[in-house]
Structure formats: structure tokens, C-alpha cells
Design an enzyme around this catalytic site. Structure first.
Site, mmCIF file in Angstrom:
data_model
loop_
_atom_site.group_PDB
_atom_site.id
_atom_site.type_symbol
_atom_site.label_atom_id
_atom_site.label_comp_id
_atom_site.label_asym_id
_atom_site.label_seq_id
_atom_site.Cartn_x
_atom_site.Cartn_y
_atom_site.Cartn_z
ATOM 1 N N GLU A 37 41.747 46.407 35.193
ATOM 2 C CA GLU A 37 42.610 46.645 36.350
ATOM 3 C C GLU A 37 42.301 47.988 37.002
ATOM 4 O O GLU A 37 42.314 48.111 38.220
ATOM 5 C CB GLU A 37 44.088 46.571 35.949
ATOM 6 C CG GLU A 37 44.584 45.147 35.728
ATOM 7 C CD GLU A 37 44.397 44.257 36.957
ATOM 8 O OE1 GLU A 37 44.643 44.732 38.084
ATOM 9 O OE2 GLU A 37 43.995 43.096 36.797
ATOM 10 N N CYS A 192 41.850 33.174 50.696
ATOM 11 C CA CYS A 192 42.565 33.824 51.805
ATOM 12 C C CYS A 192 41.896 35.176 52.050
ATOM 13 O O CYS A 192 42.495 36.233 51.895
ATOM 14 C CB CYS A 192 44.038 33.994 51.457
ATOM 15 S SG CYS A 192 45.091 34.475 52.849
ATOM 16 N N CYS A 199 41.492 27.936 55.126
ATOM 17 C CA CYS A 199 42.867 27.429 55.139
ATOM 18 C C CYS A 199 42.952 25.974 54.692
ATOM 19 O O CYS A 199 43.965 25.552 54.122
ATOM 20 C CB CYS A 199 43.463 27.578 56.533
ATOM 21 S SG CYS A 199 43.614 29.305 57.049
ATOM 22 N N CYS A 202 43.767 25.690 51.167
ATOM 23 C CA CYS A 202 44.850 26.560 50.685
ATOM 24 C C CYS A 202 46.100 25.763 50.350
ATOM 25 O O CYS A 202 46.565 24.940 51.143
ATOM 26 C CB CYS A 202 45.176 27.611 51.737
ATOM 27 S SG CYS A 202 46.492 28.727 51.226
ATOM 28 N N CYS A 208 52.500 28.218 55.760
ATOM 29 C CA CYS A 208 51.969 29.548 56.083
ATOM 30 C C CYS A 208 52.221 29.831 57.562
ATOM 31 O O CYS A 208 51.733 29.108 58.434
ATOM 32 C CB CYS A 208 50.472 29.628 55.777
ATOM 33 S SG CYS A 208 49.715 31.174 56.309
#
Length: 349
Positions: A37, A192, A199, A202, A208
Site C-alpha cells: 500500500e 473506470c 463503461c 462496468c 452511474c
DNA sequence: AAAGCGGGGTT
DNA sequence: AACCCAGCTTT
């Protein structure tokens, strides 16, 4: 009819398309997740992978990292950028060794106290390593959310970011938190994306708001680009009896390189450093605003009449030229505009 | 050439 | 709290 929730759809998408083979997802310990991370802050997965692998080989556990010299840590960080991350990582390892029994602490507040761990990284560790219900808000999540809700203010605004933290909180599922957080990151990173979102694939396409609006790439809205610096300059327009004007050739490099312009001074200057002695001030013209790619220029033109006796000699940089002939030279747009104006009002001068 | 990026440091 | 910075990538 009721459509499935945001998190249900995201998790279903993750099961089919999410990334499950990343190096820090294999036998993942909290140490591995913390390290990955931190490396992933400001850095893409593909760049991180080889660094991550070299790192865990040399520092397989927290004690190895804590016992290392900071220079050895930084040498493995070399090329990743943001070297404060490497220094903070080392400091945090020492802190974990001394205060947390050489473990990554398992509570949010303790994580936040470690150098290099902020709210989003702490949330990622809590969710991915300890399966606790904490949100993240990194660049990927911000982009997905800005589109999903069609947020029309730049997410860097404090009140927008606060609202987004609240939103990611309320969207959290009550189960499968680690998969969900990974799904959020994967969706933003692989689908995205900033400029070419896919899209059609998605899971959030049905509601959205950015997709509904027609062009999802308009979100997140960009930071209003900071006001370009404004510079001021004075241009001295010397005219003598036969409607000649004095022009000066600009240096070959820089703005308007090699073009002909009026003698110029950044601020009001004393007469004696102007190229024409004893010129008689007539009037100042309205300012002209000109926009360049990296700054704005406000030009203050001043008209003088000059007695030919007092003119400077012509040389490579200066010429006296009849107004109409001047229009045939290479001129910057605002110079041309001014000379055209002079040409049209010659008789009045 | 410019924007984006999580956290830390400074004002 | 509000700004600036770091270094590399992507656009």
C-alpha cells in the site's frame, strides 16, 4: 423492481474480473499489505511489482526492515520516487518493533500514528489485512465516485472530500470487506480509467450519473487551473514627421523570437534609458491583454513624437520604418494590431 | 507541457 | 485549516 446494491454489483464484478494474482495477494500478511500500500501511493501497480519483490526478498519481515540501515532501505527504493515514503517505512518498522511487538498494529488509530500512513492507507490495511469495515479514498476511488455521483466540483475541495469520505463509508458492504476494497481499486485502475473508461463492461453503468450525462470523462472535474501569472510591459511608440515608427527586433530566442516589436520596458523607466532622446510624450493608449500558454501579458502602449535630430542611429536591432511598410514585417499579433490602428489614424497624429 | 497522486511539513 | 512539496507516469 429493486436493482442490487452498489457493493453487490461491485463484488460480483470482482469475482469475475478482479485482480487476484498480485504479489502481495499471495500469502498476504499485514506486513506485505502495508508495504504494498505504501509503494502504491502515487505509483502504479506495474511499476511497483519488481520493487515489491526485491523488497520482501531482502526484508522478509518487520524485524529485518527495522534492523536495516536506512540507506539500504533507500537503495531498494531507488527509482520509485517519493523517497520520504522509504524513510517513513523504515521509521514505522522501528516503531512497530518497539511498540507493537514487531507486528502491524491491528487498530486504526495506532496505524494513523505511524509515519507514512494516513487515513486512506490505514483504511486499506484495516480492510485488506484485518477484514474490518473501513473505507479507502484513493485516486481510483475518488474517480469512480465522482463519476457515479456526477460530482461537479473538484474533489480536492475540502467540503467535497469530506462528503466523499461519508459516501464511501455508507457504500461499504457488511461482508466481504477485503474483496470489496480490492474491487474498488481494481475498477478504477482497470476499467473506470481517467481518459478511456470502458463503461460497457462496468457493473455500475445502470445508475452511474456521469454515464447518464453523456461524457463520463468530464468527471472528476479538473482543478481550476491556477491563474496564470500576469506580466506588465510598456511599449514605446515613437513617431516622427513622415509617419515613420521605430521598431526593435527581439532576441532570436524567447517570446516572439526574431519578430519586430516596439521598444519595451517592463516598468516605467526614466527617459534617459529609452532609445530616443528628448521624445515628446503624446498619449497612452488603452492597455492590450495578450494570453500566452504560460502567462498573460498586459501591454501599456505610449505614443511619443520624436524630432529626427534626436533619433538614435539605425542598427541591427532598430529601424525607422514607414507605418505602411512596417505592416510587411514579421510582427507579433498585438504589434500588428497597434500598427494597423496607427495606419488608420495617421492623419490625426 | 501539464495534471495526477497520499501523506507530511509549513505557515 | 490551508497551502506547498515530492518524483515519476500518463495524457
Amino acid at each position: 423492481m429493486t436493482s442490487s446494491t452498489f457493493s453487490d454489483r461491485l463484488l460480483a464484478w470482482y469475482d469475475q474480473h478482479g485482480r487476484k494474482d498480485l504479489p502481495w495477494q499471495q500469502n498476504a500478511s499485514a506486513y506485505h499489505i502495508w508495504l504494498s500500500e505504501v509503494m502504491l501511493q502515487q505509483t502504479q501497480v506495474a511499476t511497483v511489482i519488481p520493487y515489491y519483490q526485491r523488497f520482501i526478498e531482502k526484508f522478509p519481515h518487520i524485524d529485518a526492515l527495522a534492523d536495516a540501515q536506512v540507506d539500504d532501505v533507500l537503495s531498494l527504493w531507488s527509482g520509485l520516487g517519493y523517497y520520504a515514503r522509504g524513510r517513513n517505512l523504515h521509521k514505522a518498522a522501528i516503531q512497530m518493533q518497539q511498540q507493537h511487538n514487531s507486528q502491524v498494529p491491528e487498530d486504526f488509530q495506532s496505524l494513523l500514528r505511524l509515519p507514512g500512513i494516513g487515513r486512506s492507507t490505514a483504511g486499506a490495511i484495516m480492510a485488506l489485512a484485518f477484514h474490518q469495515r473501513f473505507p479507502i479514498l484513493d485516486g481510483n476511488v475518488k474517480r469512480v465516485l465522482a463519476r457515479y455521483d456526477a460530482i461537479n466540483i473538484w474533489p480536492g475541495e475540502k467540503h467535497v472530500e469530506t462528503a466523499m469520505w461519508q459516501r464511501v463509508e455508507e457504500l461499504l458492504p457488511s461482508t466481504r470487506i477485503a474483496n470489496y476494497i480490492q474491487a474498488q481499486m481494481d475498477l478504477g485502475a482497470t476499467l473506470c480509467t481517467r481518459s478511456r473508461p470502458d463503461c460497457q463492461r462496468c457493473p455500475l453503468i445502470t445508475d452511474c450519473q456521469a454515464y447518464a450525462s453523456g461524457d463520463p470523462t468530464l468527471f472528476p472535474v479538473r482543478k481550476t487551473k491556477k491563474q496564470q501569472p500576469v506580466r506588465q510591459t510598456n511599449w514605446y511608440i515613437y513617431i516622427h514627421q513622415d509617419n515613420h515608427i521605430l521598431l526593435e527586433q527581439r532576441p532570436q530566442s524567447g517570446i516572439w523570437g526574431g519578430l519586430w516589436s516596439f521598444p519595451e520596458a517592463a516598468a516605467q523607466v526614466a527617459d534617459n534609458i529609452l532609445p530616443v532622446k528628448n521624445a515628446v510624450f503624446q498619449s497612452s493608449m488603452p492597455e492590450i491583454k495578450h494570453v500566452f500558454s504560460h502567462f498573460k501579458l498586459t501591454i501599456h502602449p505610449h505614443i511619443f513624437t520624436a524630432d529626427p535630430i534626436n533619433i538614435v542611429a539605425e542598427n541591427n536591432q532598430h529601424i525607422w520604418v514607414k507605418i505602411d511598410k512596417a505592416l510587411t514585417l514579421g510582427l507579433p499579433a498585438p504589434v500588428k494590431q497597434l500598427i494597423e490602428f496607427l495606419s488608420s489614424t495617421e492623419r490625426m497624429l
